[in-house]
Motif scaffolding. Structure first.
Motif, short mmCIF file in Angstrom:
data_model
loop_
_atom_site.label_atom_id
_atom_site.label_comp_id
_atom_site.label_asym_id
_atom_site.label_seq_id
_atom_site.Cartn_x
_atom_site.Cartn_y
_atom_site.Cartn_z
N MET A 1 0.82 -1.21 0.00
CA MET A 1 0.00 0.00 0.00
C MET A 1 0.86 1.26 0.00
SD MET A 1 -3.03 1.23 2.61
CE MET A 1 -3.80 -0.37 2.54
N LEU A 2 1.89 1.31 0.85
CA LEU A 2 2.76 2.47 0.92
C LEU A 2 3.52 2.66 -0.39
CD1 LEU A 2 4.04 4.77 2.53
CD2 LEU A 2 5.74 3.14 3.37
N SER A 3 3.96 1.57 -0.99
CA SER A 3 4.70 1.67 -2.25
C SER A 3 3.84 2.25 -3.36
CB SER A 3 5.22 0.29 -2.66
OG SER A 3 6.13 -0.20 -1.72
N VAL A 4 2.61 1.72 -3.49
CA VAL A 4 1.71 2.22 -4.53
C VAL A 4 1.37 3.68 -4.27
CG1 VAL A 4 -0.57 1.97 -5.57
CG2 VAL A 4 0.78 -0.06 -5.05
N LEU A 5 1.07 4.02 -3.02
CA LEU A 5 0.76 5.41 -2.66
C LEU A 5 1.91 6.34 -3.02
CD1 LEU A 5 -0.85 7.63 -1.17
CD2 LEU A 5 0.19 6.82 0.95
N THR A 6 3.13 5.94 -2.68
CA THR A 6 4.30 6.77 -2.94
C THR A 6 4.51 6.98 -4.43
OG1 THR A 6 5.36 5.97 -0.93
CG2 THR A 6 6.79 6.97 -2.58
#
Length: 217
Positions: A126-131
């Motif tokens: 989730m954090l990777s896609v958001l970033t």
């Protein structure tokens, strides 16, 4: 200052130059009120058809920022943001689902940058896609395909994409709306938000150990 921030600043400069060109009469745009009346006359199916067309456009690699600017121009900043974000998210999910069923990626892909992207998505989906979504340049299509191919959870993909899309879609909807009204104050606000989103994305990228990733959307 890293390359991503410079690219964001360059894009901001282009936006301001376009705004001044519109206000100075160098670039002539159609009247938004006339466009709105035409949209109303076309009937209730026009809006779903337009969103579907925009979803297909982004699914094949078309820039979602252009969709947001167009929707902002026609519908205003708030409605333009919501409609264009919905369209981009639908297009992203379509590619994600196709990749999940057709291109499962069990082995590490070639190239250090691609391997770093895959590793970060697997470790913190989730954090990777958001970033990645927060950054203003790169391949939206490649991100969607990679996330589906490596088995990123759909929930993480949808939440990360939706939240990551919103700032840029708002920025470009503001740009489109500002162009329609030749409102340079609104354009300056969009530029400021663009710089903030770029810096935030770069900081998250660095803090999350994604320094080698250059695939952005």
């Amino acid at each position: 200052m890293n390359t991503r921030v410079w690219r964001g600043l360059g894009l901001a400069a282009v936006v301001l130059a376009g705004g001044y060109a519109v206000q100075g009469g160098v670039i002539a745009l159609p009247d938004r009120d006339s466009l709105g009346e035409w949209v109303v006359r076309t009937g209730p199916l026009f809006l779903p058809a337009l969103v579907s067309l925009a979803a297909g456009f982004t699914a094949v690699g078309g820039p979602r920022q252009a969709v947001a600017a167009l929707f902002g121009f026609v519908f205003g900043p708030l409605a333009g943001t919501l409609l264009s974000t919905s369209a981009a998210l639908c297009g992203a999910i379509l590619v994600f689902v196709v990749a999940r069923h057709c291109a499962r990626m069990h082995l590490s892909p070639p190239g250090p940058r691609s391997r770093a992207l895959v590793a970060s998505m697997r470790a913190r989906p989730m954090l990777s896609v958001l970033t990645i979504r927060l950054l203003p340049v790169g391949s939206n299509l490649l991100t969607n395909w990679a996330a589906g191919a490596i088995g990123v959870p759909l929930r993480s993909f949808v939440i990360g994409s939706g939240l990551g899309y919103l700032p840029q879609m708002l920025i470009f909807a503001l740009i489109g709306s500002g162009m329609a009204m030749t409102d340079l104050l609104q354009l300056w606000l969009a530029v400021a938000l663009m710089v903030v989103a770029t810096v935030l994305g770069s900081l998250l990228l660095r803090r999350g150990g994604h320094n080698e990733c250059s695939v952005k959307s």
